[in-house]
Design an enzyme around this catalytic site. Structure first.
Site, PDB file in Angstrom:
ATOM      1  N   CYS A   1      -1.446  -2.824  -0.088  1.00 29.71           N
ATOM      2  CA  CYS A   1      -2.697  -3.547   0.165  1.00 29.71           C
ATOM      3  C   CYS A   1      -3.469  -3.808  -1.142  1.00 29.71           C
ATOM      4  CB  CYS A   1      -3.527  -2.708   1.142  1.00 29.71           C
ATOM      5  SG  CYS A   1      -5.268  -3.121   1.226  1.00 29.71           S
TER       6      CYS A   1
ATOM      7  N   CYS B   1      -7.056  -2.530  -1.216  1.00 28.62           N
ATOM      8  CA  CYS B   1      -7.062  -1.060  -1.307  1.00 28.62           C
ATOM      9  C   CYS B   1      -6.962  -0.613  -2.768  1.00 28.62           C
ATOM     10  CB  CYS B   1      -5.901  -0.467  -0.514  1.00 28.62           C
ATOM     11  SG  CYS B   1      -5.968  -0.822   1.244  1.00 28.62           S
TER      12      CYS B   1
END
Length: 100
Positions: free
Chosen positions: A24, A27
């Protein structure tokens, strides 16, 4: 023996859980922001990172639909939950506002 997730989130001190995934992009951006939040708040908060791919049951239990998702626990109770990127100052403000 390491503490279990459930024991950590039941502590008096606020616990910010970052549900993330290795793949991600947002993230990866959130990670250094969380480090800065920890540096700013120090011992007043615990920050846990939970990889949703390795902890699917836990992510499902807390209804994590996207990553990153941040959940603030205190004494085992969810105080606040939000998905997506957040700036350091906004995150600190939300932590302070939602803790006991």
């Amino acid at each position: 023996m390491p503490k279990k997730f459930i024991d950590i989130i039941k502590e008096d001190k606020p616990v910010l859980v970052d549900f993330f995934a290795e793949w991600c992009g947002p993230c990866k951006i959130m990670s250094p922001i969380l480090k800065e939040v920890k540096e700013s708040l120090g011992d007043r908060i615990t920050i846990l990172k939970i990889d949703v791919d390795k902890n699917q049951a836990l992510a499902s239990e807390y209804n994590v639909r996207g990553v990153p998702t941040l959940i603030l626990f205190q004494k085992g109770v969810i105080k606040w939950k939000e998905s997506g990127l957040m700036q350091k100052t906004e995150l600190i403000e939300k932590i302070i506002r939602h803790q006991n």
